[in-house]
Design a protein around this motif. Structure first.
Motif, short mmCIF file in Angstrom:
data_model
loop_
_atom_site.label_atom_id
_atom_site.label_comp_id
_atom_site.label_asym_id
_atom_site.label_seq_id
_atom_site.Cartn_x
_atom_site.Cartn_y
_atom_site.Cartn_z
N HIS A 125 -11.47 5.59 3.02
CA HIS A 125 -10.99 4.92 1.80
C HIS A 125 -9.89 3.93 2.14
CE1 HIS A 125 -7.56 7.87 1.63
NE2 HIS A 125 -6.95 6.86 1.07
N ALA B 174 -6.82 1.48 -0.27
CA ALA B 174 -6.23 1.48 -1.61
C ALA B 174 -6.67 2.80 -2.25
CB ALA B 174 -6.64 0.24 -2.38
N LYS C 183 -6.46 8.46 13.01
CA LYS C 183 -7.30 7.34 12.51
C LYS C 183 -8.41 6.97 13.49
CE LYS C 183 -4.72 7.10 9.15
NZ LYS C 183 -4.24 6.71 7.96
N ARG D 121 -0.88 6.35 -8.00
CA ARG D 121 -1.24 7.63 -8.62
C ARG D 121 -0.83 7.59 -10.09
NH1 ARG D 121 -0.30 7.67 -2.95
NH2 ARG D 121 -1.36 9.44 -2.08
N GLY E 229 -3.83 0.57 4.00
CA GLY E 229 -3.99 1.63 4.97
C GLY E 229 -5.44 2.09 4.93
N VAL E 230 -5.81 2.98 5.82
CA VAL E 230 -7.17 3.53 5.83
C VAL E 230 -7.07 5.04 5.90
CG1 VAL E 230 -9.36 3.62 7.07
CG2 VAL E 230 -8.05 1.53 7.07
N ASN F 162 3.54 5.65 -5.32
CA ASN F 162 3.63 4.64 -4.25
C ASN F 162 4.82 3.72 -4.49
OD1 ASN F 162 1.45 5.59 -2.82
ND2 ASN F 162 -0.01 4.15 -3.73
N SER G 267 0.84 -1.20 0.00
CA SER G 267 0.00 0.00 0.00
C SER G 267 0.88 1.25 0.00
CB SER G 267 -0.84 -0.04 1.28
OG SER G 267 -1.50 1.18 1.46
N GLY G 268 0.29 2.37 -0.38
CA GLY G 268 0.97 3.65 -0.20
C GLY G 268 0.61 4.19 1.17
N GLY G 269 1.04 5.41 1.45
CA GLY G 269 0.67 6.04 2.72
C GLY G 269 1.83 6.09 3.70
N SER G 270 1.67 6.95 4.71
CA SER G 270 2.77 7.19 5.64
C SER G 270 2.96 6.02 6.62
CB SER G 270 2.51 8.47 6.42
OG SER G 270 1.24 8.38 7.02
N THR G 271 1.88 5.32 6.98
CA THR G 271 2.01 4.19 7.92
C THR G 271 2.78 3.04 7.25
OG1 THR G 271 -0.18 4.91 8.63
CG2 THR G 271 0.71 2.95 9.68
N ASP H 38 -2.60 0.10 -5.18
CA ASP H 38 -3.05 1.29 -5.91
C ASP H 38 -1.85 2.16 -6.27
OD1 ASP H 38 -2.59 2.24 -3.24
OD2 ASP H 38 -3.88 3.96 -3.64
C1 6PG Z 1 -2.25 5.78 -0.89
C2 6PG Z 1 -2.91 4.63 -0.24
C3 6PG Z 1 -4.01 4.96 0.70
C4 6PG Z 1 -3.40 5.04 2.10
C5 6PG Z 1 -4.33 5.67 3.09
C6 6PG Z 1 -3.71 5.78 4.46
O1 6PG Z 1 -1.77 5.60 -1.97
O2 6PG Z 1 -2.19 6.84 -0.26
O3 6PG Z 1 -2.77 3.43 -0.76
O4 6PG Z 1 -5.08 4.09 0.66
O5 6PG Z 1 -3.03 3.76 2.53
O6 6PG Z 1 -4.66 6.95 2.63
O7 6PG Z 1 -2.52 6.49 4.39
P1 6PG Z 1 -1.71 6.96 5.66
O8 6PG Z 1 -1.03 5.77 6.23
O9 6PG Z 1 -0.73 7.97 5.10
O10 6PG Z 1 -2.68 7.59 6.57
#
Ligand code: 6PG
Length: 256
Positions: A150, A152, A203, A75, A144-145, A85, A41-45, A73
């Motif tokens: 949302h 993904a 969260k 961009r 992530g969430v 990502n 997944s993307g995201g900071s976590t 997912d």
């Molecule tokens: C992305 C993600 C997205 C992400 C959530 C949580 O590309 O940003 O795949 O679904 O996992 O937005 O992201 P955080 O961990 O940054 O809150």
């Protein structure tokens, strides 16, 4: 098929637990099938998890030659873009581990139009898994969430939520006035294991909504991701879990 909330006492133990899940799932899958097929997944976590996995302790304990990475997912940007990502994962993890380049299966976010990128990725998935008609099964899907529920790039009130056939689609997200490429419910919900990574106070509110038992009305995208084939784990640190309704917190597993 099971679904469980697990709560760690703090942030440090949260990331350690996530890394241990990764390491143990890899060992099991490689022992059983000679490969570990993961969707990232993307995201900071997730980024913090990838950084931890690149550190000596984990780096030396995972048989990277048998790990295959896909992404849930992406961009619509080139791989070296700051919002990619894949680019984020490359910096945090891929550039630091001995993984063969052919084991990295990125979404071609730069491909135009986005619909073609989604089609190309679905084709890659099917050819990797050597499947024409059935659904590929990941050993592990990390997600992530977002604060809007949302996961993904399945955002509330977007077309991709209705998808029943395609595994990957281009999803227009009006909030960004842009397309995202995303895996769909049929693919995500076929995984052997799904782990939602949720850390931090930001969260807490959405998690309390998602896990409220008496809630009626519209479902958030993240709560519709639940594998029918294995285990879904919601891994939360104490801050993320801080607004869960009491009865939900009571039933959760509290990790040390
Ligand atoms: C992305 C993600 C997205 C992400 C959530 C949580 O590309 O940003 O795949 O679904 O996992 O937005 O992201 P955080 O961990 O940054 O809150």
């Amino acid at each position: 098929m099971s679904s469980q909330i697990q709560i760690t006492p703090d942030e440090t133990s949260f990331y350690k637990k996530a890394a241990t899940y990764f390491m143990e799932s890899a060992a099991r899958a490689i022992r059983e099938n000679n490969s570990f097929i993961v969707s990232l997944s993307g995201g900071s976590t997730p980024k913090r998890l990838y950084t931890l996995l690149s550190e000596d302790y984990y780096r030396h304990r995972v048989d990277w030659a048998h790990v295959h990475f896909f992404w849930g997912d992406e961009r619509c940007v080139p791989p070296d873009h700051s919002e990619s990502n894949f680019g984020m994962t490359k910096l945090a993890l891929l550039s630091k581990i001995p993984i063969p380049p052919q084991n990295i299966h990125r979404i071609p976010g730069e491909m135009e139009p986005p619909r073609d990128a989604a089609r190309a990725y679905q084709k890659d998935l099917k050819s990797f898994f050597k499947l024409d008609y059935s659904i590929p099964q990941f050993d592990l899907i990390l997600l992530g969430v977002g604060e809007d529920g949302h996961t993904a790039s399945l955002f509330p009130a977007t077309e991709a939520l209705k998808e029943k056939e395609r595994l990957v689609v281009a999803n227009f997200v009006s909030r960004f006035n842009a397309y995202r490429i995303t895996m769909t419910y049929p693919l995500l919900n076929y995984a052997k294991k799904i782990i939602f990574l949720c850390a931090g106070l930001s969260k807490a509110k959405i998690l309390s909504e998602i896990h409220r038992k008496d809630r009626q009305g519209i479902l958030y995208p993240a709560e519709q991701v639940k594998t029918s084939k294995g285990e879904t784990i919601w891994l939360l640190d104490r801050s993320a879990a801080s607004k869960l309704p009491n009865e939900v917190r009571f039933q959760a597993a509290h990790l040390s």
